[in-house]
Design a protein around this motif. Structure first.
Motif, PDB file in Angstrom:
ATOM      1  N   MET A  30      45.583  35.173  48.283  1.00 33.09           N
ATOM      2  CA  MET A  30      46.071  35.703  46.999  1.00 33.09           C
ATOM      3  C   MET A  30      46.076  37.226  47.042  1.00 33.09           C
ATOM      4  O   MET A  30      47.068  37.867  46.676  1.00 33.09           O
ATOM      5  CB  MET A  30      45.189  35.223  45.838  1.00 33.09           C
ATOM      6  CG  MET A  30      45.329  33.770  45.464  1.00 33.09           C
ATOM      7  SD  MET A  30      46.849  33.355  44.604  1.00 33.09           S
ATOM      8  CE  MET A  30      46.675  34.228  43.060  1.00 33.09           C
ATOM      9  N   ALA A  31      44.981  37.818  47.513  1.00 26.21           N
ATOM     10  CA  ALA A  31      44.869  39.279  47.571  1.00 26.21           C
ATOM     11  C   ALA A  31      45.878  39.872  48.546  1.00 26.21           C
ATOM     12  O   ALA A  31      46.436  40.944  48.290  1.00 26.21           O
ATOM     13  CB  ALA A  31      43.447  39.683  47.951  1.00 26.21           C
ATOM     14  N   ARG A  32      46.126  39.172  49.637  1.00 30.00           N
ATOM     15  CA  ARG A  32      47.096  39.678  50.619  1.00 30.00           C
ATOM     16  C   ARG A  32      48.484  39.781  49.997  1.00 30.00           C
ATOM     17  O   ARG A  32      49.154  40.802  50.118  1.00 30.00           O
ATOM     18  CB  ARG A  32      47.146  38.752  51.842  1.00 30.00           C
ATOM     19  CG  ARG A  32      48.093  39.254  52.937  1.00 30.00           C
ATOM     20  CD  ARG A  32      48.327  38.209  54.016  1.00 30.00           C
ATOM     21  NE  ARG A  32      49.099  37.071  53.543  1.00 30.00           N
ATOM     22  CZ  ARG A  32      50.422  37.066  53.333  1.00 30.00           C
ATOM     23  NH1 ARG A  32      51.131  38.167  53.524  1.00 30.00           N
ATOM     24  NH2 ARG A  32      51.035  35.967  52.918  1.00 30.00           N
ATOM     25  N   VAL A  33      48.908  38.746  49.278  1.00 26.92           N
ATOM     26  CA  VAL A  33      50.248  38.744  48.691  1.00 26.92           C
ATOM     27  C   VAL A  33      50.323  39.713  47.511  1.00 26.92           C
ATOM     28  O   VAL A  33      51.302  40.440  47.359  1.00 26.92           O
ATOM     29  CB  VAL A  33      50.660  37.314  48.263  1.00 26.92           C
ATOM     30  CG1 VAL A  33      51.982  37.320  47.519  1.00 26.92           C
ATOM     31  CG2 VAL A  33      50.739  36.403  49.490  1.00 26.92           C
ATOM     32  N   PRO A  63      45.856  29.327  40.660  1.00 31.51           N
ATOM     33  CA  PRO A  63      46.427  29.024  41.973  1.00 31.51           C
ATOM     34  C   PRO A  63      46.207  27.562  42.356  1.00 31.51           C
ATOM     35  O   PRO A  63      45.198  26.960  41.994  1.00 31.51           O
ATOM     36  CB  PRO A  63      45.661  29.936  42.934  1.00 31.51           C
ATOM     37  CG  PRO A  63      44.986  30.946  42.091  1.00 31.51           C
ATOM     38  CD  PRO A  63      44.809  30.342  40.746  1.00 31.51           C
ATOM     39  N   TRP A  64      47.162  27.018  43.090  1.00 35.90           N
ATOM     40  CA  TRP A  64      47.035  25.663  43.607  1.00 35.90           C
ATOM     41  C   TRP A  64      46.533  25.775  45.043  1.00 35.90           C
ATOM     42  O   TRP A  64      47.149  26.468  45.850  1.00 35.90           O
ATOM     43  CB  TRP A  64      48.383  24.946  43.548  1.00 35.90           C
ATOM     44  CG  TRP A  64      48.211  23.473  43.638  1.00 35.90           C
ATOM     45  CD1 TRP A  64      48.378  22.700  44.752  1.00 35.90           C
ATOM     46  CD2 TRP A  64      47.812  22.599  42.600  1.00 35.90           C
ATOM     47  NE1 TRP A  64      48.103  21.400  44.464  1.00 35.90           N
ATOM     48  CE2 TRP A  64      47.746  21.305  43.139  1.00 35.90           C
ATOM     49  CE3 TRP A  64      47.484  22.781  41.250  1.00 35.90           C
ATOM     50  CZ2 TRP A  64      47.383  20.188  42.398  1.00 35.90           C
ATOM     51  CZ3 TRP A  64      47.126  21.677  40.504  1.00 35.90           C
ATOM     52  CH2 TRP A  64      47.067  20.398  41.081  1.00 35.90           C
ATOM     53  N   SER A  74      54.367  34.064  41.975  1.00 35.94           N
ATOM     54  CA  SER A  74      54.776  33.749  40.598  1.00 35.94           C
ATOM     55  C   SER A  74      54.173  34.739  39.609  1.00 35.94           C
ATOM     56  O   SER A  74      54.794  35.052  38.592  1.00 35.94           O
ATOM     57  CB  SER A  74      54.422  32.308  40.230  1.00 35.94           C
ATOM     58  OG  SER A  74      53.032  32.149  40.061  1.00 35.94           O
ATOM     59  N   LYS A  75      52.971  35.254  39.885  1.00 45.06           N
ATOM     60  CA  LYS A  75      52.386  36.287  39.015  1.00 45.06           C
ATOM     61  C   LYS A  75      53.238  37.552  39.045  1.00 45.06           C
ATOM     62  O   LYS A  75      53.431  38.204  38.031  1.00 45.06           O
ATOM     63  CB  LYS A  75      50.948  36.601  39.433  1.00 45.06           C
ATOM     64  CG  LYS A  75      49.989  35.476  39.119  1.00 45.06           C
ATOM     65  CD  LYS A  75      48.584  35.979  39.051  1.00 45.06           C
ATOM     66  CE  LYS A  75      47.672  34.941  38.481  1.00 45.06           C
ATOM     67  NZ  LYS A  75      48.041  34.445  37.174  1.00 45.06           N
ATOM     68  N   LEU A 104      49.470  43.200  35.353  1.00 48.95           N
ATOM     69  CA  LEU A 104      49.644  42.025  36.195  1.00 48.95           C
ATOM     70  C   LEU A 104      49.457  40.791  35.327  1.00 48.95           C
ATOM     71  O   LEU A 104      48.457  40.659  34.621  1.00 48.95           O
ATOM     72  CB  LEU A 104      48.628  42.050  37.342  1.00 48.95           C
ATOM     73  CG  LEU A 104      48.682  40.924  38.359  1.00 48.95           C
ATOM     74  CD1 LEU A 104      50.046  40.862  39.049  1.00 48.95           C
ATOM     75  CD2 LEU A 104      47.573  41.100  39.390  1.00 48.95           C
ATOM     76  N   HIS A 105      50.409  39.891  35.359  1.00 42.85           N
ATOM     77  CA  HIS A 105      50.432  38.697  34.508  1.00 42.85           C
ATOM     78  C   HIS A 105      49.210  37.810  34.743  1.00 42.85           C
ATOM     79  O   HIS A 105      48.823  37.557  35.877  1.00 42.85           O
ATOM     80  CB  HIS A 105      51.707  37.908  34.807  1.00 42.85           C
ATOM     81  CG  HIS A 105      51.844  36.663  34.022  1.00 42.85           C
ATOM     82  ND1 HIS A 105      51.420  35.452  34.500  1.00 42.85           N
ATOM     83  CD2 HIS A 105      52.339  36.430  32.787  1.00 42.85           C
ATOM     84  CE1 HIS A 105      51.668  34.516  33.595  1.00 42.85           C
ATOM     85  NE2 HIS A 105      52.225  35.096  32.545  1.00 42.85           N
TER      86      HIS A 105
END
Length: 181
Positions: A30-33, A63-64, A74-75, A104-105
Motif C-alpha cells: 500500500m505504501a509503495r503505491v 484494502p483487500w 482506488s484511493k 488523501l481519500h
C-alpha cells in the motif's frame, strides 16, 4: 481501549459481524503505491474489517488482502472529485495528494460527502481528517478517522454539514462480502 473498540461500541452492529481472524494486509505494498504510509487506526480497522457500508449512507473502503495495489490506486483515483473542486476554485485551499499537505481519500457518503486525510506531517497518525460535505462545509478532526466515525455515530461529535443524526437512525451494516446485520 483501541480505536476500533471505540467504533464497535458506537456501532454494535459492526462488532456483531467482526470476522473471526485478522485480515492480513500488505501495508508495505500500500505504501509503495501511495508513496506514503497510512494512519495506524485505519490499519487496525482494515485488519479487523473488509470494506463496509453503514445505513446505505457511509462507505469505508479497506484494502483487500492480495489486492493492495488496486486498493491504493482506488484511493488515488477518488481524488478526481477534489481535483475538479480545485480547478473550480471551490476546494477552500485544499489540494489533492501527492501535493505537499494534500488530501488523501479515506471514506465517503452516498450523498457526496467526502472524508480525507490531510497529509503533510511525516507521521500519518498526526494527520487530521478533513470532511467536505455536499453543502460545501469543510472542517477538520484531529483524532483520526476511526475516532471521527465513532463520534459522529454516537453523537459525541457534531455532524457539521452532514445529516443530523449522522446515519438517520439506520445502523444496518453491510460488509464487502454481502453479509448484513
Amino acid at each position: 481501549m483501541s480505536r476500533v473498540d471505540e467504533l464497535e461500541r458506537a456501532l454494535p452492529e459492526l462488532r456483531e459481524q467482526r470476522p473471526g481472524r485478522a485480515r492480513e494486509i500488505d501495508w508495505s505494498e500500500m505504501a509503495r503505491v501511495l508513496g506514503t504510509d497510512l494512519p495506524s487506526d485505519y490499519k487496525e480497522l482494515s485488519e479487523a474489517y473488509p470494506t463496509f457500508s453503514v445505513g446505505g449512507f457511509l462507505l469505508v473502503g479497506t484494502p483487500w488482502p492480495g489486492h493492495e495495489a488496486e486498493s491504493a490506486a482506488s484511493k488515488l483515483d477518488a481524488l478526481d472529485v477534489l481535483e475538479d473542486l480545485v480547478d473550480a476554485d471551490m476546494a477552500h485551499g485544499y489540494v489533492p495528494y501527492p501535493r505537499p499537505g494534500g488530501l488523501l481519500h479515506c471514506a465517503e457518503s452516498s450523498s457526496g460527502d467526502m472524508f480525507y486525510w490531510r497529509t503533510g506531517d511525516s507521521d500519518p497518525d498526526a494527520w487530521p481528517v478533513v470532511v467536505s460535505t455536499r453543502n460545501d462545509d469543510w472542517w477538520e478532526h484531529e483524532n483520526g478517522l476511526v475516532s471521527l466515525l465513532a463520534g459522529l455515530i454516537s453523537g459525541d461529535i457534531p455532524p457539521w454539514g452532514l445529516p443530523d443524526p449522522f446515519l438517520g437512525g439506520d445502523t444496518t451494516v453491510w460488509l464487502a462480502d454481502g453479509r448484513t446485520s
